[in-house]
Design an enzyme around this catalytic site. Structure first.
Site, short mmCIF file in Angstrom:
data_model
loop_
_atom_site.label_atom_id
_atom_site.label_comp_id
_atom_site.label_asym_id
_atom_site.label_seq_id
_atom_site.Cartn_x
_atom_site.Cartn_y
_atom_site.Cartn_z
N GLY A 173 -59.88 10.05 -8.31
CA GLY A 173 -61.30 9.89 -8.00
C GLY A 173 -61.43 10.05 -6.50
O GLY A 173 -60.97 9.20 -5.76
N HIS A 174 -61.96 11.18 -6.06
CA HIS A 174 -62.04 11.49 -4.63
C HIS A 174 -63.49 11.43 -4.18
O HIS A 174 -64.33 12.20 -4.65
CB HIS A 174 -61.42 12.87 -4.35
CG HIS A 174 -59.95 12.92 -4.62
ND1 HIS A 174 -59.18 14.05 -4.45
CD2 HIS A 174 -59.10 11.96 -5.05
CE1 HIS A 174 -57.92 13.77 -4.76
NE2 HIS A 174 -57.84 12.51 -5.14
N GLN B 173 -53.53 11.08 -6.14
CA GLN B 173 -52.72 9.86 -6.16
C GLN B 173 -52.07 9.66 -4.78
O GLN B 173 -52.62 10.10 -3.79
CB GLN B 173 -51.66 9.89 -7.28
CG GLN B 173 -52.22 9.79 -8.68
CD GLN B 173 -52.88 11.07 -9.18
OE1 GLN B 173 -52.23 12.10 -9.24
NE2 GLN B 173 -54.14 11.02 -9.55
P1 GDP Z 1 -59.16 9.25 -2.47
O1 GDP Z 1 -58.84 9.04 -3.89
O2 GDP Z 1 -57.95 9.24 -1.59
O3 GDP Z 1 -60.02 10.45 -2.21
O4 GDP Z 1 -60.01 7.97 -2.02
P2 GDP Z 1 -61.20 7.28 -2.86
O5 GDP Z 1 -62.40 8.11 -2.75
O6 GDP Z 1 -60.75 6.88 -4.21
O7 GDP Z 1 -61.36 5.92 -2.08
C1 GDP Z 1 -61.64 5.85 -0.72
C2 GDP Z 1 -62.93 5.04 -0.54
O8 GDP Z 1 -63.09 4.69 0.82
C3 GDP Z 1 -64.18 5.83 -0.89
O9 GDP Z 1 -65.14 4.95 -1.40
C4 GDP Z 1 -64.63 6.39 0.45
O10 GDP Z 1 -66.01 6.66 0.51
C5 GDP Z 1 -64.25 5.26 1.37
N1 GDP Z 1 -63.86 5.65 2.73
C6 GDP Z 1 -63.19 6.74 3.18
N2 GDP Z 1 -62.95 6.65 4.49
C7 GDP Z 1 -63.45 5.47 4.90
C8 GDP Z 1 -63.49 4.78 6.15
O11 GDP Z 1 -62.97 5.23 7.16
N3 GDP Z 1 -64.10 3.56 6.17
C9 GDP Z 1 -64.66 3.01 5.06
N4 GDP Z 1 -65.23 1.82 5.18
N5 GDP Z 1 -64.65 3.62 3.88
C10 GDP Z 1 -64.04 4.83 3.80
P1 IMO Z 2 -56.54 9.19 -6.37
O1 IMO Z 2 -56.27 10.67 -6.37
C1 IMO Z 2 -55.11 5.19 -7.28
C2 IMO Z 2 -52.50 4.75 -10.77
C3 IMO Z 2 -53.04 3.96 -11.96
C4 IMO Z 2 -51.75 3.40 -12.51
C5 IMO Z 2 -50.75 4.54 -12.30
C6 IMO Z 2 -50.57 5.44 -13.51
O2 IMO Z 2 -57.97 8.84 -6.53
O3 IMO Z 2 -55.89 8.55 -5.19
P2 IMO Z 2 -52.03 7.28 -14.71
O4 IMO Z 2 -53.42 7.24 -15.22
O5 IMO Z 2 -51.79 8.31 -13.65
O6 IMO Z 2 -51.01 7.36 -15.80
O7 IMO Z 2 -51.81 5.85 -14.02
O8 IMO Z 2 -51.28 5.31 -11.23
N1 IMO Z 2 -53.35 5.87 -10.33
C7 IMO Z 2 -54.09 5.86 -9.22
N2 IMO Z 2 -54.32 4.88 -8.32
N3 IMO Z 2 -55.66 6.40 -7.09
C8 IMO Z 2 -55.43 7.41 -7.96
O9 IMO Z 2 -55.83 8.67 -7.72
C9 IMO Z 2 -54.65 7.15 -9.11
N4 IMO Z 2 -54.27 7.88 -10.17
C10 IMO Z 2 -53.47 7.09 -10.90
O10 IMO Z 2 -53.92 2.96 -11.54
O11 IMO Z 2 -51.32 2.32 -11.72
MG MG Z 3 -59.33 7.76 -5.48
#
Ligand code: GDP
Ligand code: IMO
Ligand code: MG
Length: 423
Positions: free
Chosen positions: A40-41, A223
């Site tokens: 989830g990005h 991940q």
């Molecule tokens: P990803 O999976 O690595 O793309 O990261 P996610 O989107 O799952 O989680 C990162 C979260 O942190 C998201 O809700 C972003 O909007 C938020 N985020 C990213 N950079 C920053 C930052 O510098 N500060 C804060 N407070 N939030 C951030």
């Molecule tokens: P992004 O790209 C955080 C974790 C799950 C679980 C383990 C295995 O957003 O950083 P799976 O569904 O892959 O078999 O789960 O990996 N996990 C993540 N944790 N960010 C993710 O993706 C993840 N994708 C899988 O929570 O512990």
């Molecule tokens: Mg994520």
């Protein structure tokens, strides 16, 4: 031209999506190379927040070609929903998005199997996202999976039925209910018809052709390195190689063609799902981090476990990925603390202090050894240059650079595109 790789150095959710979106104008191609809808990005710009699961994070930049590579496991139902969700952004996805015919398909029974395996593990469950990732990669390696190119074949349904029979046998062994299957299959075949209308390609030729004609490519990891199937805290990992090497196999690019490796890390640590987390905080400090950082999963909504930065783990990730530049995210979340801790070593039950992630460590109760630094304790919301950072934050960055031996070239101070400070 070489391909740059951007990946997470911790347990995922470091902020990869935000940074791919920020860097995208410097590239012509953005490509996902592993994982699937477990990712989830999140991207934020112009007051809009958007979460991508399988579509590369370059999709909001109209000049970028976005590739879903062969190393990805793709859920047609989720992809269709994601594309529908882009409707309001007037994105020309038939032009800007292409999918490798060699990407593996997640079928409905993979999701049921994921749930069945987790249920059977009881309190030893992985905490999977239940998106079918593990069972799909199992079938890929077991040489019985379906691939995107198969949907164009007249005998796709026969191939599907063969896989279905195999899965049904396993599901009945686990006594797992299949009453939702029929409805899932209707959605699946509808989505498959939709995917047939997209641009399905031999992406390895497109990627290598782009490099040959001096186009810039950014590979977007999903991940994090500590969830890598070989080097993460096995078995509490995902089922793909999340490390830089995965970009080679997941896109068909030779190792000699890898350029910069951007390693993204949070100024602290989070983890969703089960597994070891030496610096995890179970007290009000951890709770405050979760609240301040809005640490709830972008895919599952689960609260993320929170703790201080873990240097032995970070050093390990830098080593296995050959990181050339570090990007530190979410520095603003630490604004609230008067003191900030950094784990420098682990103390083993024997009393020995180590800073390595050895094979044995996964099963041990280790105690983090901390260095304490003074916090900056002020808002970073309006800071737009490194020079204007509080001294304590500069000291935090300087200490990390000295320990990690890699420059920290970008510091993120908020979720929006503009809250990004380049040094
Ligand atoms: P990803 O999976 O690595 O793309 O990261 P996610 O989107 O799952 O989680 C990162 C979260 O942190 C998201 O809700 C972003 O909007 C938020 N985020 C990213 N950079 C920053 C930052 O510098 N500060 C804060 N407070 N939030 C951030
Ligand atoms: P992004 O790209 C955080 C974790 C799950 C679980 C383990 C295995 O957003 O950083 P799976 O569904 O892959 O078999 O789960 O990996 N996990 C993540 N944790 N960010 C993710 O993706 C993840 N994708 C899988 O929570 O512990
Ligand atoms: Mg994520």
């Amino acid at each position: 031209m070489k391909m740059d790789v951007l990946l997470g150095l911790q347990w995922g959710d470091e902020g990869k999506g935000k940074i791919v979106d920020v860097l995208a104008p410097q590239y012509e191609v953005v490509a996902r190379f592993q994982g699937g809808p477990n990712a989830g990005h999140t991207l934020e710009f112009d007051g809009i927040k958007h979460v991508l699961h399988q579509i590369p994070s370059g999709i909001f930049r109209s000049q970028i070609l976005n590739i879903i590579g062969n190393g990805v496991v793709l859920d047609p139902i989720i992809l269709k929903k994601e594309i529908d969700g882009l409707g309001k952004f007037s994105i020309d996805y038939r032009k800007n998005l292409v999918i490798s015919k060699k990407a593996t398909i997640i079928v409905p029974t993979h999701k049921l199997l994921d749930a069945a395996y987790e249920q059977s593990k009881g309190d030893k469950k992985i905490g999977s996202t239940l998106k079918g990732i593990g069972p799909t990669y199992q079938d890929k390696i077991g040489r019985s999976a379906l691939r995107i190119g198969d949907i164009l074949s007249p005998d796709f349904k026969d191939k599907y039925d063969t896989l279905l029979e195999k899965h049904k046998t396993t599901l009945s062994f686990y006594n797992y209910p299949t009453d939702k299957l029929e409805e899932m299959e209707v959605q699946f075949f509808e989505a498959v018809e939709f995917i047939k209308t997209l641009n399905l390609i031999d992406s390895e030729y497109v990627v290598n052709g782009a490099l040959a004609s001096n186009k810039r490519i950014l590979a977007e990891g999903a991940q994090g390195s500590l969830l890598d199937v070989d080097f993460g805290s096995y078995p509490f990992v995902t089922s793909s190689n999340t490390m830089a090497a995965g970009a080679c196999t997941g896109l068909g690019v030779a190792p000699s063609r890898i350029g910069e490796v951007f390693g993204i890390f949070k100024a602290y640590c989070t983890r969703v799902g089960s597994g070891p987390f030496p610096t995890e905080l179970f007290d009000e400090t951890g709770e405050a981090m979760r609240k301040e950082g809005n640490e709830f999963g972008s895919t599952t909504g689960r609260p993320r476990r929170c703790g201080w930065l873990d240097l032995p783990a970070l050093k390990y990730s830098i080593m296995i990925n050959g990181v050339t530049q570090l990007y530190m995210m979410k520095a603003d979340v630490l604004n609230i603390f008067e003191e900030i801790k950094i784990c420098t070593h682990y103390e083993l039950p024997s009393g020995e202090k180590i800073d390595r992630l050895s094979f044995e460590i996964t099963d041990m109760e280790v105690k983090p050894v901390y260095k304490t630094m003074k916090g900056w304790n002020c808002s970073l919301a309006d800071v737009r240059s490194y020079e204007n950072f509080p001294d304590e934050l500069k000291a935090y960055v300087a200490y990390l650079e000295k320990e990690l031996n890699v420059p920290i070239n970008l510091i993120s101070v908020g979720p929006d595109r503009i809250q990004t400070i380049l040094r």
